[in-house]
Enzyme design. Structure first.
Site, PDB file in Angstrom:
ATOM      1  CG  ASN A  26      -5.175   7.648  -0.272  1.00 16.42           C
ATOM      2  OD1 ASN A  26      -5.130   6.818   0.628  1.00 16.42           O
ATOM      3  ND2 ASN A  26      -6.264   8.367  -0.525  1.00 16.42           N
ATOM      4  CG  ASN A  27      -4.889   2.759  -5.317  1.00 12.97           C
ATOM      5  OD1 ASN A  27      -5.575   1.969  -4.667  1.00 12.97           O
ATOM      6  ND2 ASN A  27      -4.926   2.793  -6.634  1.00 12.97           N
ATOM      7  CG  HIS A  29      -1.853   1.199   1.240  1.00 13.89           C
ATOM      8  ND1 HIS A  29      -3.117   1.160   0.694  1.00 13.89           N
ATOM      9  CD2 HIS A  29      -1.693   2.466   1.719  1.00 13.89           C
ATOM     10  CE1 HIS A  29      -3.700   2.336   0.844  1.00 13.89           C
ATOM     11  NE2 HIS A  29      -2.852   3.153   1.459  1.00 13.89           N
ATOM     12  CB  CYS A  30       1.952   3.444  -2.686  1.00 10.04           C
ATOM     13  SG  CYS A  30       3.105   4.815  -2.971  1.00 10.04           S
ATOM     14  CD  GLU A  31       0.099   5.120   4.013  1.00 12.38           C
ATOM     15  OE1 GLU A  31      -0.708   6.034   3.780  1.00 12.38           O
ATOM     16  OE2 GLU A  31      -0.204   4.105   4.678  1.00 12.38           O
TER      17      GLU A  31
END
Length: 268
Positions: free
Chosen positions: A139-140, A134-136
């Site tokens: 945001n996805n 999950h890539c902060e």
């Protein structure tokens, strides 16, 4: 104690949309500030005194980076159905990967059996097919459907940052060492742009090289544990060339991959 008296488990709430948007907002603002300072000072001077290729190449790479950033952020990464796609209890809860049988894990939150490399993302509260992480900053999640766009985003971002870094260094070399101009505000701003770009490109390069290594070795994910023992042969590895062909040329996949779970077969 009877089950009727047990308190129902509370579902974990997702963070507020403002909190979730801090990462993408910071990424966009950082890129915007660096690009404005770069175009205003070193790029404009190089376009006037050296070549117009600098702003043209910068504009192309920046546009591609922005487009892939937005697509990676808003594209469905491969979220699986919530709830079992069949009535009652499943009798078959396994998959076959290149002739080898693997028992699927049960996700109690989504109430489905997870195919290999799928994982439940706590941030999104959903199971994602071929979950990588999950890539902060986006945001996805990065999963099966948006993994190629994410790789292209990393490649374009790395190329753009390297261009900014090399162009800024060339600008300082020409103006300070060759033309012997006094150190002024444009030079100080260029130094700030260089330091920021260097820090960003090191971080992005580490992520890009890590993903290149995973694809070359046929690893299904960089976050979750592999579905095979360390001493066993990796069933996902088909050779470097076929691994890259599968990642870059295979179909994107449906929005809801229930067919993979129902058939119990995961063919590469």
């Amino acid at each position: 104690m009877d089950s009727d008296n047990e308190k129902p488990r509370k579902k974990k709430r997702r963070p507020h949309w403002i909190v979730r948007g801090l990462g993408p907002s910071f990424t966009a603002c950082m890129g915007f500030v660096i690009s404005v300072l770069y175009i205003t000072f070193p790029c404009a001077w190089l376009a006037t005194h050296v070549s117009v290729a600098y702003p043209v190449a910068s504009a192309m790479l920046l546009t591609g980076t922005l487009v892939t950033f937005l697509v990676s952020s808003f594209m469905d990464p491969g979220i699986l159905h919530q709830g079992p796609p069949w009535p009652g209890t499943a009798e078959v809860a396994y998959v076959i990967v290149n002739g080898q049988r693997y028992d699927m894990d049960w996700c109690s939150r989504c109430e489905i059996y997870l195919p290999p490399a799928a994982w439940h993302c706590r941030r999104c509260n959903a199971c994602v097919d071929r979950f990588d992480h999950h890539c902060e900053w986006l945001n996805n999640c990065v999963g099966r459907r948006n993994y190629r766009v994410f790789l292209l985003f990393l490649l374009l971002l790395t190329s753009y940052l390297l261009l900014v870094l090399s162009s800024s260094l060339f600008y300082l070399f020409l103006t300070l060492l060759t033309l012997h101009q006094p150190f002024s505000l444009p030079h100080a701003t260029t130094v700030v742009v260089m330091v920021t770009s260097l820090a960003c490109v090191v971080l992005v390069l580490v992520i890009l090289i890590s993903n290149i290594k995973l694809i070359s070795n046929g690893e299904p994910s960089s976050t979750i544990e592999p579905y095979f023992e360390p001493d066993d042969k990796n069933p996902f590895d088909q050779g470097c060339w076929k691994n890259w062909t599968h990642v870059l040329c295979s179909p994107t996949g449906p929005r809801y991959t229930t067919s993979l779970i129902q058939t119990g077969i995961w063919g590469l």
